[in-house]
Write a protein that holds these residues in place. Structure first.
Motif, PDB file in Angstrom:
ATOM      1  N   ALA A 385     -32.187  -2.942  13.772  1.00  0.00           N
ATOM      2  CA  ALA A 385     -30.887  -3.531  14.087  1.00  0.00           C
ATOM      3  C   ALA A 385     -31.059  -4.844  14.838  1.00  0.00           C
ATOM      4  CB  ALA A 385     -30.057  -2.552  14.912  1.00  0.00           C
ATOM      5  N   THR A 386     -32.007  -4.876  15.766  1.00  0.00           N
ATOM      6  CA  THR A 386     -32.291  -6.098  16.520  1.00  0.00           C
ATOM      7  C   THR A 386     -32.779  -7.204  15.590  1.00  0.00           C
ATOM      8  OG1 THR A 386     -32.869  -4.759  18.451  1.00  0.00           O
ATOM      9  CG2 THR A 386     -33.627  -7.051  18.446  1.00  0.00           C
ATOM     10  N   HIS A 387     -33.499  -6.826  14.543  1.00  0.00           N
ATOM     11  CA  HIS A 387     -34.009  -7.807  13.571  1.00  0.00           C
ATOM     12  C   HIS A 387     -32.897  -8.308  12.650  1.00  0.00           C
ATOM     13  CE1 HIS A 387     -36.711  -9.642  10.625  1.00  0.00           C
ATOM     14  NE2 HIS A 387     -36.097  -8.948   9.696  1.00  0.00           N
ATOM     15  N   PHE A 388     -32.078  -7.384  12.126  1.00  0.00           N
ATOM     16  CA  PHE A 388     -31.063  -7.772  11.140  1.00  0.00           C
ATOM     17  C   PHE A 388     -29.872  -8.496  11.770  1.00  0.00           C
ATOM     18  CE2 PHE A 388     -32.663  -3.925   8.630  1.00  0.00           C
ATOM     19  CZ  PHE A 388     -33.454  -4.714   7.808  1.00  0.00           C
ATOM     20  N   ALA A 389     -29.531  -8.170  13.012  1.00  0.00           N
ATOM     21  CA  ALA A 389     -28.307  -8.702  13.611  1.00  0.00           C
ATOM     22  C   ALA A 389     -28.274 -10.237  13.641  1.00  0.00           C
ATOM     23  CB  ALA A 389     -28.120  -8.117  15.013  1.00  0.00           C
ATOM     24  N   GLY A 393     -25.725 -12.985  11.806  1.00  0.00           N
ATOM     25  CA  GLY A 393     -24.813 -13.611  12.752  1.00  0.00           C
ATOM     26  C   GLY A 393     -24.006 -12.637  13.586  1.00  0.00           C
ATOM     27  N   VAL A 394     -24.607 -11.508  13.945  1.00  0.00           N
ATOM     28  CA  VAL A 394     -23.913 -10.468  14.700  1.00  0.00           C
ATOM     29  C   VAL A 394     -24.618 -10.275  16.040  1.00  0.00           C
ATOM     30  CG1 VAL A 394     -23.233  -8.031  14.767  1.00  0.00           C
ATOM     31  CG2 VAL A 394     -23.164  -9.300  12.607  1.00  0.00           C
ATOM     32  N   VAL A 423     -25.333  -3.001  11.053  1.00  0.00           N
ATOM     33  CA  VAL A 423     -25.145  -4.423  11.382  1.00  0.00           C
ATOM     34  C   VAL A 423     -24.059  -5.029  10.505  1.00  0.00           C
ATOM     35  CG1 VAL A 423     -26.256  -6.697  11.310  1.00  0.00           C
ATOM     36  CG2 VAL A 423     -27.478  -4.743  12.275  1.00  0.00           C
ATOM     37  N   GLU A 424     -24.085  -4.700   9.204  1.00  0.00           N
ATOM     38  CA  GLU A 424     -23.050  -5.237   8.315  1.00  0.00           C
ATOM     39  C   GLU A 424     -21.681  -4.692   8.674  1.00  0.00           C
ATOM     40  OE1 GLU A 424     -24.362  -4.589   4.278  1.00  0.00           O
ATOM     41  OE2 GLU A 424     -25.373  -6.530   4.286  1.00  0.00           O
ATOM     42  N   ALA A 425     -21.627  -3.417   9.108  1.00  0.00           N
ATOM     43  CA  ALA A 425     -20.347  -2.850   9.539  1.00  0.00           C
ATOM     44  C   ALA A 425     -19.821  -3.593  10.761  1.00  0.00           C
ATOM     45  CB  ALA A 425     -20.510  -1.362   9.842  1.00  0.00           C
ATOM     46  N   ALA A 426     -20.708  -3.950  11.698  1.00  0.00           N
ATOM     47  CA  ALA A 426     -20.290  -4.715  12.878  1.00  0.00           C
ATOM     48  C   ALA A 426     -19.768  -6.094  12.472  1.00  0.00           C
ATOM     49  CB  ALA A 426     -21.458  -4.838  13.852  1.00  0.00           C
ATOM     50  N   ARG A 427     -20.423  -6.706  11.515  1.00  0.00           N
ATOM     51  CA  ARG A 427     -19.964  -8.015  11.025  1.00  0.00           C
ATOM     52  C   ARG A 427     -18.591  -7.925  10.389  1.00  0.00           C
ATOM     53  NH1 ARG A 427     -22.868  -9.763   5.776  1.00  0.00           N
ATOM     54  NH2 ARG A 427     -21.480  -8.066   5.133  1.00  0.00           N
ATOM     55  N   ASP A 428     -18.363  -6.840   9.632  1.00  0.00           N
ATOM     56  CA  ASP A 428     -17.109  -6.696   8.890  1.00  0.00           C
ATOM     57  C   ASP A 428     -16.018  -6.013   9.701  1.00  0.00           C
ATOM     58  OD1 ASP A 428     -18.513  -7.841   6.804  1.00  0.00           O
ATOM     59  OD2 ASP A 428     -18.994  -5.910   5.882  1.00  0.00           O
ATOM     60  N   GLY A 429     -16.353  -5.549  10.916  1.00  0.00           N
ATOM     61  CA  GLY A 429     -15.359  -4.880  11.737  1.00  0.00           C
ATOM     62  C   GLY A 429     -15.021  -3.484  11.267  1.00  0.00           C
ATOM     63  N   THR A 430     -15.983  -2.811  10.634  1.00  0.00           N
ATOM     64  CA  THR A 430     -15.761  -1.445  10.153  1.00  0.00           C
ATOM     65  C   THR A 430     -16.718  -0.506  10.862  1.00  0.00           C
ATOM     66  OG1 THR A 430     -17.321  -1.756   8.336  1.00  0.00           O
ATOM     67  CG2 THR A 430     -15.004  -2.272   7.907  1.00  0.00           C
ATOM     68  N   LYS A 431     -16.582   0.794  10.586  1.00  0.00           N
ATOM     69  CA  LYS A 431     -17.472   1.779  11.170  1.00  0.00           C
ATOM     70  C   LYS A 431     -18.732   1.910  10.302  1.00  0.00           C
ATOM     71  CE  LYS A 431     -13.999   4.646  13.465  1.00  0.00           C
ATOM     72  NZ  LYS A 431     -13.442   6.023  13.591  1.00  0.00           N
ATOM     73  N   PRO A 432     -19.850   2.229  10.929  1.00  0.00           N
ATOM     74  CA  PRO A 432     -21.060   2.484  10.124  1.00  0.00           C
ATOM     75  C   PRO A 432     -20.813   3.628   9.148  1.00  0.00           C
ATOM     76  CG  PRO A 432     -21.611   2.296  12.454  1.00  0.00           C
ATOM     77  CD  PRO A 432     -20.104   2.362  12.367  1.00  0.00           C
ATOM     78  N   PRO A 433     -21.466   3.609   7.972  1.00  0.00           N
ATOM     79  CA  PRO A 433     -21.245   4.649   6.964  1.00  0.00           C
ATOM     80  C   PRO A 433     -21.745   6.011   7.427  1.00  0.00           C
ATOM     81  CG  PRO A 433     -23.087   3.255   6.349  1.00  0.00           C
ATOM     82  CD  PRO A 433     -22.438   2.609   7.535  1.00  0.00           C
ATOM     83  N   ALA A 434     -21.274   7.041   6.734  1.00  0.00           N
ATOM     84  CA  ALA A 434     -21.692   8.413   7.040  1.00  0.00           C
ATOM     85  C   ALA A 434     -23.208   8.535   6.918  1.00  0.00           C
ATOM     86  CB  ALA A 434     -20.993   9.398   6.101  1.00  0.00           C
ATOM     87  N   ALA A 435     -23.731   9.626   7.479  1.00  0.00           N
ATOM     88  CA  ALA A 435     -25.178   9.725   7.660  1.00  0.00           C
ATOM     89  C   ALA A 435     -25.914  10.425   6.531  1.00  0.00           C
ATOM     90  CB  ALA A 435     -25.489  10.440   8.973  1.00  0.00           C
ATOM     91  N   THR A 436     -25.247  10.974   5.523  1.00  0.00           N
ATOM     92  CA  THR A 436     -25.989  11.660   4.473  1.00  0.00           C
ATOM     93  C   THR A 436     -26.804  10.650   3.671  1.00  0.00           C
ATOM     94  OG1 THR A 436     -24.291  11.450   2.763  1.00  0.00           O
ATOM     95  CG2 THR A 436     -24.107  13.329   4.275  1.00  0.00           C
ATOM     96  N   LYS A 437     -27.895  11.106   3.111  1.00  0.00           N
ATOM     97  CA  LYS A 437     -28.769  10.199   2.375  1.00  0.00           C
ATOM     98  C   LYS A 437     -28.048   9.587   1.174  1.00  0.00           C
ATOM     99  CE  LYS A 437     -32.980  12.636   3.737  1.00  0.00           C
ATOM    100  NZ  LYS A 437     -34.152  13.401   3.291  1.00  0.00           N
ATOM    101  N   ASP A 438     -27.290  10.392   0.445  1.00  0.00           N
ATOM    102  CA  ASP A 438     -26.571   9.855  -0.713  1.00  0.00           C
ATOM    103  C   ASP A 438     -25.564   8.804  -0.290  1.00  0.00           C
ATOM    104  OD1 ASP A 438     -27.976  11.275  -2.561  1.00  0.00           O
ATOM    105  OD2 ASP A 438     -26.423  12.780  -2.951  1.00  0.00           O
TER     106      ASP A 438
END
Length: 986
Positions: A385-389, A393-394, A423-438
């Motif tokens: 997360a520290t790398h991608f942010a 631009g987050v 990180v993309e969810a933070a950029r878009d103002g949404t919640k991180p996706p659910a945790a299941t692998k699928d």
């Protein structure tokens, strides 16, 4: 490098002369295929060579293809002659100075090379026409090339210029070591590489980068967390003083195997090593020495990923490694999801690869990459997360950690994927996706579609075109890395893309290349789990054109095998996709039988079960190929192994069968006998080996030197089957004959037959023991153990199993002779060996571990160590219960035996109710088998019947009278109990 080596060999043979040799088809086909190779590096070099030299080489090619001696060769002989001529030129061509000073002409030089050929011409045996063709090929090439001596230096300059210019282009992409392409040009062939994202640089835009670039191991710039132990093990292995080393790295998809191997390469490079991954498309190296490619004073590590599907490459580099000079170190690291039958089968590869891969230089036990330790996935998430942010631009402090801890997944891939999506969810103002692998994989695919849209410059309304690009990426994923010039032909076979022009498809492929390209190759979607998920989400049915295109008649065998591998791995996780595999095999088994079997070797289930459904369609040639590929020890492929041998045995035998045909049938009958025995069909196994023995006796009368070893092996097999069926006197006679044969053979050729003699001695020991001749049996097995210990010094991987078997037999005899302490030492060592083997191949060696544990329990009990005895037999029972689920006929008798031993331990522990339950289970398990084979199981059923009655008394319970009545009636019927009306002896 000598001038002629670069001039003649590189520019000439690789460019044009070798073109005709490499293709084993007719001359016209070879000429017609020349245009397909113009993009080859060597051909580009050839076009830069001086015009007179190009003309000379073209003339040489034409002369070779029309040469009278070459034309007389059978098609199957072309590769022999081709390979030998090429090797001779590499090993024996003179330097340019020698040519100038000694005034060689083509005739004298060809004769000199042939005279110095040595063992290379042994392959031709008495086939003089092949030697003549080889000599003529050499003469033609040399005649044309020596006439152009003044241009050889110019050719060498063109060669080096091409090499340096390509190297310079690629080095411009290097940014820093963790992100770099570690690229090595070896004799002009890019054999080793690591790749970095092509658009990493000052103007990086992570939003437009594919998941392959951001998450795939070979692209990542993130650190390696939680793998310090595995890295320490690998570094210790590479830095030993051993000249050559081979080992296997395993772990399920997403565990970080490739990432670990890449980090190993990086660290070794800092120590001065040459390292890299073998490219996916490798030229034929069968006649190239490693010294021709490498400076052997530089330590070298080559990594082969997806090794199970690339055994040809493994063999080539194992062959090369066998010649590595004593001045340096060479390491071959194989990476695969699991060690299966393909890993065991490595030992049967031809020389010199086979001896190397079964020698101490090849570590038999894989290094397994486990799930990340507790707490480490959270660290991986935070680092990623520290790398991608900042790339997106987050601010890092705005990235939310998903509700479920990454520890719940434990896979580096998913921890990093979750970080990217958070990180993309933070950029878009949404919640991180659910945790299941699928769910995570679905979000990554959605992200990938946005990347495709941007790369192809599609508008928001171009959803149909976006779906077509998705179809293209899915086909590329199914079809293995494809040369970018072949990719267009591949995608044009899809009916769904027929409405697009070739120019449009080419533009899309060009747009995809920065995302999935790797030099001249165009890959599919990576990481593997994401690629498999794309296939699952894109393909709609078993009739999907994607499947028929990827495995159809226009697909190469390598492409079809890759598609079947992906589908097999997917079906193991998504059982509903088994129908796709079933449909493919049903409609094209005649063409896909061999690649499908190779897939089953790599990962047996579910492919093995589906393969069995249609294997009655095997042709004779396919059955022969499968028999050669079949591992000696296998559990999961037992039914296939037996059916393959049965089909070869059933092939019609001509009335006037030649000696070779009879020998073939005898060998197949012996193989079938062993496979049937492993399947728990002893009567059929006995019939097969008896016929084999009869055939070998006939063959020995006319050619004893050729067939005595076969007769000895068949007699040993016969003895085993007779003993199992209770025919102990006959078993002993067969064992004695096998021993006599092997002793005579071992006197003449100890290296070849001492191993077989030891195996036969172990079998003889069991026969003698069964007949109560314990001292004689002890002497035989002690000799076997001594032989195996000596053999293990030079063949540890081969002899460890047999040593363990003999130690187990030794412990039984020592125990029966009242030498309990020595018996315990022997069986304890046997258990240790079997544990080591079972770690590497549980499917092959767990049955033997259970056998030794059972014997260990008996020995411990006899010495009064009841607690340890109980623990040992409980472990044996657990293993055998698992084995019975898949092979009841084979493992029910030994499960009953272990439960009977368990009953004894429970009885001593005064757990009488548990002991009674165990006694009843042992009796009921063995009773149906006793009814079918009373001679084999008579003694055991009588013992279990007695134990059951005793346990019922100890527990204070009434035995099951109905069960006892059935068993008593069966015992009476088979003369194991006197009939009620039989008078008692006076």
């Amino acid at each position: 490098m000598p001038l002629l080596t670069t001039g003649i060999i590189t520019a000439g043979i690789l460019a044009k002369g070798l073109l005709a040799w490499t293709l084993s088809g007719p001359a016209e086909a070879a000429k017609g295929a020349a245009g397909d190779l113009l993009e080859n590096f060597a051909d580009r070099l050839f076009q830069r060579a001086p015009a007179p030299l190009r003309t000379a080489l073209a003339a040489a090619e034409a002369d070779i293809l029309t040469c009278d001696s070459y034309q007389r060769l059978q098609e199957a002989e072309w590769p022999w002659v081709r390979d030998t001529a090429f090797t001779l030129l590499r090993r024996h061509n003179p330097t340019a100075e020698q040519v100038a000073t000694q005034n060689y002409d083509a005739d004298s030089l060809a004769d000199r090379i042939m005279a110095n050929a040595g063992e290379l011409l042994d392959r031709f045996d008495k086939h003089d026409h092949q030697k003549r063709a080889c000599r003529d090929v050499l003469h033609i090439l040399l005649r044309h090339l020596l006439n152009q001596q003044e241009h050889l230096a110019e050719t060498e300059a063109a060669w080096r210029g091409e090499l340096l210019s390509r190297q310079s282009e690629l080095l411009q992409k290097v940014i820093d070591l963790p992100k770099a392409i570690a690229l090595h040009h070896l004799a002009g062939l890019t054999l080793l590489h690591r790749n970095a994202p092509q658009n990493i640089g000052a103007q990086i835009n992570a939003a437009e980068m594919s998941a392959s670039e951001l998450l795939t191991a070979r692209h990542t710039t993130l650190s390696l967390l939680g793998r310090e132990g595995e890295m320490k093990t690998l570094l210790a292995w590479t830095n030993t003083k051993a000249r050559v080393g081979v080992r296997l790295l395993t772990g399920p998809g997403g565990h970080g195997k490739t990432r670990l191997a890449l980090e190993l390469c990086r660290r070794l490079e800092q120590q001065g090593w040459r390292t890299g991954f073998l490219v996916d498309r490798l030229p034929d190296l069968s006649n190239i020495r490693l010294a021709d490619l490498f400076d052997e004073t530089v330590p070298t590590l080559i990594t082969i990923d997806y090794a199970a599907g690339r055994m040809g490459d493994v063999q080539r580099f194992a062959d090369l490694a066998a010649e590595w000079a004593a001045s340096g170190r060479f390491r071959l690291l194989l990476v695969e999801r699991e060690a299966g039958d393909w890993w065991t089968n490595r030992k049967s590869l031809p020389d010199p690869a086979g001896p190397l891969l079964r020698s101490p230089a090849c570590l038999a036990e894989p290094l397994e990459v486990p799930t990340l330790p507790t707490g480490i996935p959270a660290e991986v998430f935070t680092e990623a997360a520290t790398h991608f942010a900042p790339l997106l631009g987050v601010p890092v402090d705005q990235v939310q950690t998903p509700g479920i801890s990454p520890d719940d997944l434990g896979l580096p891939l998913f921890a990093r994927a979750r970080a990217l999506l958070a990180v993309e969810a933070a950029r878009d103002g949404t919640k991180p996706p659910a945790a299941t692998k699928d769910d995570i994989l679905d979000h990554l695919l959605s992200r990938e579609r946005r990347v495709w849209r941007a790369a192809a410059r599609l508008t928001a309304d171009d959803n149909a075109k976006l779906d077509d690009i998705c179809t293209i990426v899915t086909l590329l994923t199914l079809s293995a890395p494809t040369h970018r010039n072949d990719a267009l032909a591949l995608v044009r076979r899809l009916p769904a893309l027929a409405n697009h022009s070739g120019e449009t498809l080419k533009q899309w492929l060009t747009a995809l290349h920065p995302l999935y390209g790797d030099g001249d190759l165009l890959r599919g979607l990576e990481p593997d789990l994401l690629g498999e998920h794309l296939v699952w989400r894109t393909i709609t049915s078993a009739a999907d054109p994607l499947l028929t295109t990827a495995t159809g008649p226009d697909a190469s065998e390598a492409q079809a095998q890759t598609a079947l591998t992906i589908l097999n791995r997917l079906a193991a996780r998504k059982p509903e996709t088994e129908d796709w595999l079933r449909a493919i095999l049903d409609r094209a088994f005649d063409r896909l039988a061999v690649p499908a079997f190779r897939v089953a070797l790599e990962q047996p289930l579910p492919m093995a079960d589906l393969f069995r459904e249609v294997m009655d369609r095997l042709s004779f040639e396919q059955a022969m190929t499968l028999s050669d590929l079949m591992p000696e020890y296998t559990t999961e492929l037992l039914e296939i192994a037996a059916e393959v041998e049965q089909q070869l045995v059933n092939w019609p035998l001509p009335a006037d069968a030649s000696e070779e045909v009879l020998a073939f049938r005898a060998g197949r009958l012996n193989n079938l006998s062993i496979r049937l025995s492993n399947l728990g069909q002893p009567a059929k196994a006995l019939a097969a080996v008896e016929e084999a023995v009869g055939l070998y006796r006939t063959l020995v009368k006319t050619r004893p030197n050729a067939f005595l070893p076969n007769l000895a092996a068949a007699m040993n097999t016969l003895s085993n089957h007779l003993s199992y069926l209770g025919k102990r006197d006959s078993a002993l006679a067969a064992a004695d004959e096998a021993i006599a044969l092997y002793r005579n053979l071992a006197k003449r050729r100890p290296d070849a037959f001492l191993h077989d003699l030891a195996m036969a001695l172990n079998n003889l020991s069991s026969c003698l023991s069964e007949l109560g001749q314990l001292d004689e049996g002890l002497a035989a097995v002690e000799e076997a153990v001594d032989l195996y210990r000596n053999l293990a010094k030079t063949q540890p991987d081969v002899s460890q199993f047999n040593l363990a078997v003999s130690l187990n037999t030794l412990s039984v005899l020592l125990s029966n002779l009242g030498r309990g302490k020595r018996a315990l030492v022997a069986v304890d060592e046997a258990v240790g060996h079997f544990r080591s083997l079972a770690k590497t191949r549980p499917d092959a060696y767990l049955p033997d571990l259970a056998m030794a544990l059972n014997n260990l329990s008996v020995n411990l009990s006899s010495l009064g160590h009841w607690g340890k005895a109980l623990a040992a037999v409980e472990e044996a029972v657990v293993i055998r219960r698992t084995l019975v689920e898949s092979r009841p006929d084979t493992f029910l008798p030994v499960l009953a035996l272990s439960i009977s031993v368990l009953r004894d331990c429970l009885q001593e522990a005064r757990r009488f109710d548990d002991a009674l339950a165990a006694a009843r289970e042992a009796l009921t398990l063995l009773f149906p088998l006793f009814c079918r084979l009373p001679a084999a199981h008579g003694r055991q059923i009588a013992l279990y019947w007695s134990d059951y009655i005793e346990s019922a008394e100890e527990a204070g319970q009434e035995p099951d009278r109905a069960l006892l009545a059935l068993i008593i009636a069966a015992l009476i019927e088979h003369d194991l109990l006197p009939r009620p009306d039989t008078p008692s002896p006076a």
